[in-house]
Design an enzyme around this catalytic site. Structure first.
Site, PDB file in Angstrom:
ATOM      1  N   TYR A  32     -33.734  16.642-128.187  1.00 31.21           N
ATOM      2  CA  TYR A  32     -34.487  15.858-129.140  1.00 31.21           C
ATOM      3  C   TYR A  32     -35.263  16.778-130.072  1.00 31.21           C
ATOM      4  O   TYR A  32     -35.853  17.782-129.651  1.00 31.21           O
ATOM      5  CB  TYR A  32     -35.470  14.929-128.423  1.00 31.21           C
ATOM      6  CG  TYR A  32     -34.798  13.820-127.659  1.00 31.21           C
ATOM      7  CD1 TYR A  32     -34.004  12.882-128.317  1.00 31.21           C
ATOM      8  CD2 TYR A  32     -34.956  13.704-126.283  1.00 31.21           C
ATOM      9  CE1 TYR A  32     -33.386  11.859-127.627  1.00 31.21           C
ATOM     10  CE2 TYR A  32     -34.346  12.674-125.583  1.00 31.21           C
ATOM     11  CZ  TYR A  32     -33.556  11.762-126.262  1.00 31.21           C
ATOM     12  OH  TYR A  32     -32.940  10.752-125.565  1.00 31.21           O
ATOM     13  N   HIS A 192     -41.535   4.326-129.513  1.00 31.12           N
ATOM     14  CA  HIS A 192     -40.778   5.461-128.970  1.00 31.12           C
ATOM     15  C   HIS A 192     -41.264   5.898-127.594  1.00 31.12           C
ATOM     16  O   HIS A 192     -40.806   6.919-127.072  1.00 31.12           O
ATOM     17  CB  HIS A 192     -40.836   6.638-129.945  1.00 31.12           C
ATOM     18  CG  HIS A 192     -40.073   6.402-131.214  1.00 31.12           C
ATOM     19  ND1 HIS A 192     -40.627   5.776-132.304  1.00 31.12           N
ATOM     20  CD2 HIS A 192     -38.793   6.681-131.550  1.00 31.12           C
ATOM     21  CE1 HIS A 192     -39.733   5.694-133.263  1.00 31.12           C
ATOM     22  NE2 HIS A 192     -38.608   6.223-132.835  1.00 31.12           N
ATOM     23  N   ARG A 222     -32.657  12.350-141.431  1.00 27.15           N
ATOM     24  CA  ARG A 222     -32.382  12.934-140.134  1.00 27.15           C
ATOM     25  C   ARG A 222     -31.186  12.190-139.547  1.00 27.15           C
ATOM     26  O   ARG A 222     -30.784  11.129-140.056  1.00 27.15           O
ATOM     27  CB  ARG A 222     -33.591  12.841-139.186  1.00 27.15           C
ATOM     28  CG  ARG A 222     -33.927  11.428-138.778  1.00 27.15           C
ATOM     29  CD  ARG A 222     -35.146  11.376-137.879  1.00 27.15           C
ATOM     30  NE  ARG A 222     -34.958  12.114-136.645  1.00 27.15           N
ATOM     31  CZ  ARG A 222     -34.433  11.610-135.537  1.00 27.15           C
ATOM     32  NH1 ARG A 222     -34.002  10.346-135.501  1.00 27.15           N
ATOM     33  NH2 ARG A 222     -34.317  12.337-134.456  1.00 27.15           N
ATOM     34  N   ASN A 224     -29.248  10.748-135.793  1.00 33.30           N
ATOM     35  CA  ASN A 224     -29.351  10.425-134.376  1.00 33.30           C
ATOM     36  C   ASN A 224     -27.960  10.008-133.919  1.00 33.30           C
ATOM     37  O   ASN A 224     -27.116   9.652-134.753  1.00 33.30           O
ATOM     38  CB  ASN A 224     -30.365   9.299-134.155  1.00 33.30           C
ATOM     39  CG  ASN A 224     -30.761   9.157-132.704  1.00 33.30           C
ATOM     40  OD1 ASN A 224     -30.588  10.077-131.905  1.00 33.30           O
ATOM     41  ND2 ASN A 224     -31.271   7.995-132.347  1.00 33.30           N
ATOM     42  N   GLU A 267     -26.238   7.751-136.572  1.00 28.84           N
ATOM     43  CA  GLU A 267     -27.131   7.127-137.537  1.00 28.84           C
ATOM     44  C   GLU A 267     -27.660   8.189-138.493  1.00 28.84           C
ATOM     45  O   GLU A 267     -28.159   9.231-138.057  1.00 28.84           O
ATOM     46  CB  GLU A 267     -28.321   6.479-136.835  1.00 28.84           C
ATOM     47  CG  GLU A 267     -27.974   5.289-135.964  1.00 28.84           C
ATOM     48  CD  GLU A 267     -29.184   4.712-135.258  1.00 28.84           C
ATOM     49  OE1 GLU A 267     -29.026   3.669-134.605  1.00 28.84           O
ATOM     50  OE2 GLU A 267     -30.275   5.314-135.358  1.00 28.84           O
ATOM     51  N   TYR A 318     -30.711   7.733-120.833  1.00 27.73           N
ATOM     52  CA  TYR A 318     -31.410   6.973-121.858  1.00 27.73           C
ATOM     53  C   TYR A 318     -30.445   6.479-122.941  1.00 27.73           C
ATOM     54  O   TYR A 318     -30.572   5.362-123.433  1.00 27.73           O
ATOM     55  CB  TYR A 318     -32.516   7.815-122.495  1.00 27.73           C
ATOM     56  CG  TYR A 318     -33.211   7.080-123.609  1.00 27.73           C
ATOM     57  CD1 TYR A 318     -34.133   6.069-123.341  1.00 27.73           C
ATOM     58  CD2 TYR A 318     -32.920   7.377-124.948  1.00 27.73           C
ATOM     59  CE1 TYR A 318     -34.750   5.375-124.362  1.00 27.73           C
ATOM     60  CE2 TYR A 318     -33.533   6.676-125.973  1.00 27.73           C
ATOM     61  CZ  TYR A 318     -34.444   5.673-125.675  1.00 27.73           C
ATOM     62  OH  TYR A 318     -35.039   4.975-126.703  1.00 27.73           O
ATOM     63  N   LYS A 319     -29.480   7.314-123.298  1.00 32.51           N
ATOM     64  CA  LYS A 319     -28.509   6.904-124.312  1.00 32.51           C
ATOM     65  C   LYS A 319     -27.490   5.906-123.775  1.00 32.51           C
ATOM     66  O   LYS A 319     -26.677   5.380-124.529  1.00 32.51           O
ATOM     67  CB  LYS A 319     -27.793   8.136-124.874  1.00 32.51           C
ATOM     68  CG  LYS A 319     -28.662   9.008-125.770  1.00 32.51           C
ATOM     69  CD  LYS A 319     -27.890  10.197-126.309  1.00 32.51           C
ATOM     70  CE  LYS A 319     -28.746  11.026-127.268  1.00 32.51           C
ATOM     71  NZ  LYS A 319     -29.010  10.326-128.541  1.00 32.51           N
TER      72      LYS A 319
END
Length: 510
Positions: A32, A192, A222, A224, A267, A318-319
């Protein structure tokens, strides 16, 4: 819509979706980070480029807008504008109209008719609308929802107050395992909170401070990413019961179906401070590319496999990809292109993966030839390993058809000490030529290693004009000699010393 010809059993994908895909991994590992950079800067990739504009229209435009309309009709909670955000919604609409007009002037038109009066035309959708800015009666829909029906991006608006950012408006129909309806009104930091590591590592705090400092007319972006099963844009929490079970069932399909159905989901998030309201716009554009298609772009295949294999378990959890990320990594590794096999004695045998660095060397010379991104990737990895073992030099050349580059390579060989390990990466012509020059300079086989990134060309020695040429051909093929103009057959006969294949008149004719 133009699609890639499906000659390999891969998923048919529109050409522009591959060429414009924003591959998200700059390194072989992922952690991250804020990974924020100025927007509107094109990023060149092995397949094409992306990022030249804030708003991107591609061949999926109508299809994605139809999906958004259907989702909003079924679930109105995907659209929200808290009362104090109405000015920001108008600001967002006009900002995006200006962007569309600037980037797609042949299809999108915004004209000021004087004062607050405007004329908007979207020729793709056949829309023409006169409106007065901030007058809701002059639009057929709420302004944020109106413009969201004409861009492929999701839109979230952040209000800044009391030194905090709050998500207080938006149209989000393509969420990746989160709920916009639940998050409306929450602070950026609260939203978040569930993401592992980011608080401990300070990522979310740095991102929050950066966003508060954003200035108008200075957009940033950015990326993701995650993995998604099937070409689903909407994988929101609200419909988890529809897509969640796929994470289990995908483990039991064969490899062909696995590669076709599992997608790398990226994204591109644009961050914009609105000029009039001062709110912050998050534009979230989602791109999907199936693994079988991603694997056809060799640098992407290699790097994605490394990232997935190395990704820490808590981040994979988490993903939502923990159950099948190892298989995805292995699928990509197994999709490595097979180098042409030698079909006769004396034919070169090229490795299918970059050979490891022999760290017992007295020194190291890494030679990267050509502009292929895979060449750069392989050579950087070699240099990283070699530098930990001893004196290392990286020599980057354009092509060994150029005398200047040949001279530079010869000088590097002259400077090399006994025991130097020479590693060469590039296209077949350049690699074969470089290895021949190394042997001529006195290098022995144990000191040489090579990796060919492109088999489209080779060095051909014409037995008639007695010269070597760079040609686009394969052994067994026929090509016109650039020297004597004869039609030559390239024999499956290779000389490491000369660094070329033998060729003679096709059919034995002179």
């Amino acid at each position: 819509m133009t699609t890639l010809e499906n000659t390999t059993g891969t998923t048919p994908v529109a050409c522009d979706l591959v060429a414009g895909f924003p591959f998200p991994f700059p390194e072989d590992r992922y952690r991250y980070s804020t990974n924020v950079e100025p927007a509107e800067q094109p990023v060149v990739t092995p397949a094409g480029q992306w990022g030249a504009a804030v708003v991107d229209i591609d061949s999926e435009y109508r299809s994605e807008l139809d999906q958004r309309a259907a989702i909003l009709a079924a679930d109105p909670s995907r659209h929200a504008v808290l009362p104090h955000m109405v000015p920001a919604a108008w600001d967002t609409m006009l900002t995006l109209m200006r962007e569309l007009n600037a980037v797609y002037p042949e299809q999108m038109h915004l004209e000021n008719l004087g004062g607050d009066q405007w004329l908007w035309r979207n020729d793709i959708l056949g829309i023409e609308q006169r409106f007065r800015y901030a007058d809701a009666a002059t639009l057929p829909d709420e302004p944020l929802r109106y413009i969201a029906s004409q861009v492929q991006e999701d839109i979230a608006l952040l209000d800044q107050r009391n030194d905090q950012l709050f998500v207080d408006a938006g149209v989000v129909t393509f969420a990746a395992d989160w709920s916009f309806g639940f998050d409306v009104g929450m602070s950026f930091l609260e939203i978040h909170g569930p993401v592992p590591r980011i608080r401990k590592e300070g990522v979310i705090t740095r991102a929050h401070e950066f966003l508060k400092r954003l200035q108008p007319h200075q957009p940033y972006r950015r990326t993701n990413w995650t993995l998604t099963i099937d070409r689903r844009l909407d994988v929101s929490t609200e419909i988890y019961h529809e897509w969640g079970p796929d994470r289990e069932t995908i483990q039991h399909v064969d490899d062909e179906e696995f590669g076709r159905r599992v997608h790398l989901r990226v994204e591109v998030q644009h961050l914009i401070r609105l000029p009039d309201s001062g709110a912050i716009v998050f534009l979230i554009r989602t791109y999907l590319l199936p693994l079988d298609q991603l694997a056809t772009v060799e640098p992407w295949r290699r790097r994605a496999a490394e990232v997935l294999a190395e990704l820490p378990a808590d981040m994979a959890e988490y993903k939502g990809i923990i159950k099948y990320r190892d298989r995805a990594a292995q699928y990509l590794r197994d999709a490595a292109p097979v180098a042409p096999l030698p079909s006769g004695p004396g034919m070169p045998e090229w490795p299918t993966t970059p050979p490891p660095v022999d760290t017992t060397g007295a020194a190291f010379l890494v030679v990267a030839i050509g502009r292929d991104p895979e060449t750069a990737h392989v050579s950087r990895n070699w240099v990283s390993t070699a530098e930990a073992a001893g004196t290392t030099r990286l020599l980057v050349l354009d092509s060994l058809t150029e005398e200047e580059d040949r001279t530079a390579l010869a000088a590097a060989f002259d400077d090399a000490v006994i025991g130097t390990r020479i590693m060469v990466a590039g296209g077949q012509y350049d690699v074969m030529t470089a290895l021949a020059l190394a042997r001529e300079a006195g290098a022995v086989p144990a000191e040489l290693a090579a990796y060919v990134t492109d088999f489209g060309d080779l060095p051909m020695y014409c037995a008639h004009c007695r010269d070597t040429f760079r040609v686009e051909a394969v052994p067994g093929g026929v090509v016109a000699c650039p020297g004597c103009a004869r039609d030559l057959e390239i024999h499956e006969h290779h000389s490491p010393t000369m660094g070329s294949y033998l060729a003679s008149a096709a059919g034995g004719d002179e």
